[in-house]
Design an enzyme around this catalytic site. Sequence first.
Site, short mmCIF file in Angstrom:
data_model
loop_
_atom_site.label_atom_id
_atom_site.label_comp_id
_atom_site.label_asym_id
_atom_site.label_seq_id
_atom_site.Cartn_x
_atom_site.Cartn_y
_atom_site.Cartn_z
N GLU A 1 -54.22 -45.88 -9.41
CA GLU A 1 -53.27 -46.99 -9.27
C GLU A 1 -52.49 -46.91 -7.96
OE1 GLU A 1 -50.99 -48.18 -12.70
OE2 GLU A 1 -52.44 -47.27 -14.05
N SER B 1 -58.29 -46.66 -2.45
CA SER B 1 -56.92 -46.90 -2.02
C SER B 1 -56.78 -48.22 -1.27
CB SER B 1 -56.43 -45.74 -1.14
OG SER B 1 -56.34 -44.55 -1.89
N TRP C 1 -64.92 -45.34 -10.57
CA TRP C 1 -63.66 -44.74 -11.02
C TRP C 1 -62.93 -45.66 -12.00
CZ3 TRP C 1 -65.55 -40.76 -8.94
CH2 TRP C 1 -65.99 -40.73 -7.61
N GLY D 1 -47.97 -17.05 -15.92
CA GLY D 1 -48.98 -16.07 -15.57
C GLY D 1 -50.35 -16.43 -16.10
N ALA E 1 -61.04 -53.14 -13.80
CA ALA E 1 -62.09 -52.78 -12.84
C ALA E 1 -61.75 -53.31 -11.46
CB ALA E 1 -63.44 -53.33 -13.31
N SER F 1 -50.66 -41.47 -3.49
CA SER F 1 -49.31 -41.23 -2.97
C SER F 1 -49.14 -41.79 -1.57
CB SER F 1 -49.01 -39.73 -2.97
OG SER F 1 -48.92 -39.23 -4.30
N GLN G 1 -47.28 -20.79 -12.87
CA GLN G 1 -46.95 -19.57 -12.15
C GLN G 1 -46.03 -18.67 -12.98
OE1 GLN G 1 -48.48 -19.16 -9.34
NE2 GLN G 1 -47.62 -17.18 -8.73
#
Length: 385
Positions: A363, A124, A158, A339, A116, A366, A336
């Site tokens: 965690e 972030s 979260w 399909g 937690a 990016s 993709q």
Amino acid sequence: MPAFSLDPPQTAWCAELRAVAAERLRPLAEKGEPGHVNRALVAELGQLGLLERLFTSGAVDLCLMRESLAYACTEAETALALQGLGAHPVYAHGTPAQRERWLPRVADGTAIAAFALSEPAAGSDAAALELRAEAGASEPVAEPDGGARWRLTGEKCWISNAPEADFYTVFARTIPGAGARGVTAFLVPADRPGLTGTGLDMLSPHPIGALRFDAVPVSADDVLGEIDRGFRVAMGTLNLFRPSVGAFAVGMAQAALDATLAHTAERDAFGGKLKDLQTVAHQVAEMALRTEAARLMVYAAATAYDEGATDVPKRAAMAKLLATETAQYVVDQAVQLHGARALRRGHLLEHLYREVRAPRIYEGASEVQRGIIAKELYATREAAQ
């Protein structure tokens, strides 16, 4: 850093894990309720001895487990990883009493752990956390509430496995306004008075929730590590688990790539097989190239961790960043090339498409990983001058 390659026993173990995940773990995962802890699945991971390996193996073995399980059953991979993330601070920093009480139960799958750290306004930017550890009695004493030295007040959000975990590794501010300093880690059992939680309905199927702390009592016996130095507990845990998040991503990418190889080799299109189209063949080659590059970086970072290298934070951030971004790309391209069938509920790629997005955020998003990499690079340059 030497090149990484699997030895024959590791290769055999990975194959065994994939088979076990498909044959024993996936059926249990399919019986679980999305958004809730699957205790039967966690117990099976314990019976297989995989949870105990969280505490007896190094970072490379952790990555091998996570990649292999993710390939065949992402739910099993996530259940294992969350046990490790929540319990590793207890293993690494807990008192003998804390370890004796909780680690055997985590290892056999009868106690659910949770980490937690994140808050509604501190995701972030973890150093901005605001959950307050306010002074109570000056020292633990025999009181009905357990002799609280602090009372935790605030929220976490979260949090994986919340609100159904049996205990939480909680990070709270013991010195106001001190940033990364003045944070203390606490082991908080879920039955503490004043601790409540609610589940959150998320894109991915694993359990995530919010926690509310209303003067939750904690004492010196609940501290993990040193008072006011809990941020080191958090970062040490993340340095271990970030490369293995990359391994989770690589496992998903490999599953998507293998599905794409099978589909394009068998699918009739434009007078031949789909694989005979140069654009398709080149796309599959790019998917394979990126997956293998990510795998190598993940295991290089894990090897660095196991060898006690000084550049682990940089390597861990690089591994998580490259692998999670790669997996997003590979799964998207796989969809993709498949399909519309890949968008149908229950298709492997539909499942992976929902699973692959979150690791680019949790965690450390990016963007956070890029910041860590740059900070470490400049610090290395300054140290060399």
